[in-house]
Scaffold this motif. Structure first.
Motif, PDB file in Angstrom:
ATOM      1  N   UNK A   1       1.042  -0.766  -0.055  1.00 43.65           N
ATOM      2  CA  UNK A   1      -0.145   0.456  -0.088  1.00 43.65           C
ATOM      3  C   UNK A   1       0.682   1.185  -0.142  1.00 43.65           C
TER       4      UNK A   1
ATOM      5  N   UNK B   1      -7.492   3.654  -0.037  1.00 39.65           N
ATOM      6  CA  UNK B   1      -7.548   4.488   1.258  1.00 39.65           C
ATOM      7  C   UNK B   1      -5.993   3.792   1.781  1.00 39.65           C
ATOM      8  N   UNK B   2      -5.257   3.505   1.483  1.00 41.17           N
ATOM      9  CA  UNK B   2      -3.418   2.458   2.300  1.00 41.17           C
ATOM     10  C   UNK B   2      -4.111   1.695   2.846  1.00 41.17           C
ATOM     11  N   UNK B   3      -5.430   1.122   2.295  1.00 40.50           N
ATOM     12  CA  UNK B   3      -4.939  -0.224   2.696  1.00 40.50           C
ATOM     13  C   UNK B   3      -4.567  -1.464   1.753  1.00 40.50           C
TER      14      UNK B   3
END
Lengths: 228, 228
Positions: A8, A147-149
């Motif tokens: 990520x 979303x950064x996941x």
């Protein structure tokens, strides 16, 4: 040559050392990097990824088509959203396009210092592998995630690409790459079924855009690579 | 009840919302959380995880045994390193111990606001699953990783634990948990062979501590859980 996989954008800083001597492939299978490949398949002149919607509006004044989504939904007043099915030959051929997306652009911008920076998707995976091998540089496979996941579809693609590189003399010391290859080998007999439970696929269903999924999981419809 | 898996401490911030109502299991299979379980198996009174070596020295003055490693090597002057094989019954029974490790302690400290905070390993996985189910709260499976990077052994354990929870009515919307379960189902026929290529296992070989690996991959030698 070594392969590392960035799961990520929140983990990019762990891999940024010596990036000016590396090649990077940004992966956002659902849908930014698939859509960009489709645009080139259908004859677009250029597709410029931008992070902010305001940047896209600036390009409109230069005659660009503007495309963008937020949270999977087309931005009001834009020419297109982020569905590859909107980027048809009659619309995009010969045109300059600017594309603003949630996750893909963020990853593309993060690695701007790389020696070579590409985006790829299943639609040009073999061409991408061939180019990486010819460049003969250490490579980062950079999953855009959500979303950064962590997400499954970007990681499975990283595994599919890494497997081709490992089969052609590249090596890895990286557990994320090993995991991605394991996932790919598990997924490849039926990729759509493997991804059916993935968060993003569930999100697709809630947005009634399932038909995009089939487009995003088609292999080698394009023989070029996309450098950004 | 929902399961989320945190693949490295660098992704913890994505899961910290509402943590005071969650239970968290910190996982550092090679070797911090395995070593802590072994210490309790062998009758230790308490094992306190601390981040900094200086903190461990403070505890020595209170009569604690002090244990710690940096980059896999025992700290000079300490009673023990971080090898579970050093925590034998004759040394640890009835004693208070303080343990300072590179990655495990960092993860333990990060989630101090959780309602319940545990450490676990394969040596007490069934007991851990039973307790999580009884608590009936959303759960975070927190992989300590290696210097903020993803690692295979912690993720495979998260998958093994998540699978037990899914089999008992827990659910997940989280791709990291789905991936961890896929890895576990791939690994379980021969866990040692699956992990043989893992970065940390390679590091073990270079440090000549392969025999620890067998100790760390033993199942259900302890019927208790460890709350920290």
């Amino acid at each position: 040559m070594l392969i590392d996989t960035i799961l990520t954008p929140a983990l990019f800083h762990l891999h940024s050392k010596d990036i000016e001597n590396k090649q990077v492939v940004v992966i956002d299978i659902l849908r930014a990097t698939t859509t960009m490949v489709v645009a080139y398949e259908n004859g677009a002149n250029t597709v410029v990824p931008v992070e902010h919607l305001e940047d896209a509006l600036f390009y409109r004044e230069q005659g660009y088509l503007i495309a963008g989504e937020r949270n999977g939904v087309k931005v009001e007043g834009f020419d297109m959203g982020n569905s590859p099915q909107e980027f048809t030959k009659d619309i995009v051929e010969g045109r300059n396009i600017v594309l603003s997306t949630t996750n893909g652009t963020k990853a593309i911008n993060a690695c701007s210092a790389a020696k070579f920076r590409y985006i790829s998707s299943f639609r040009n995976i073999d061409a991408m592998a061939k180019t990486i091998i010819e460049n003969n540089l250490n490579v980062l496979l950079f999953c855009a995630g959500w979303k950064d996941k962590f997400n499954l579809e970007d990681t499975v693609f990283a595994g599919a690409l890494a497997q081709q590189l490992l089969d052609n003399g590249f090596t890895t010391n990286d557990d994320a790459t090993r995991m991605a290859c394991s996932l790919w080998n598990l997924a490849k007999p039926n990729l759509a079924a493997f991804l059916a439970d993935a968060s993003h696929v569930q999100r697709f269903k809630s947005l009634h855009i399932e038909s995009d999924l089939e487009v995003c999981l088609r292999f080698n419809t394009f023989s070029g690579v996309v450098r950004v």
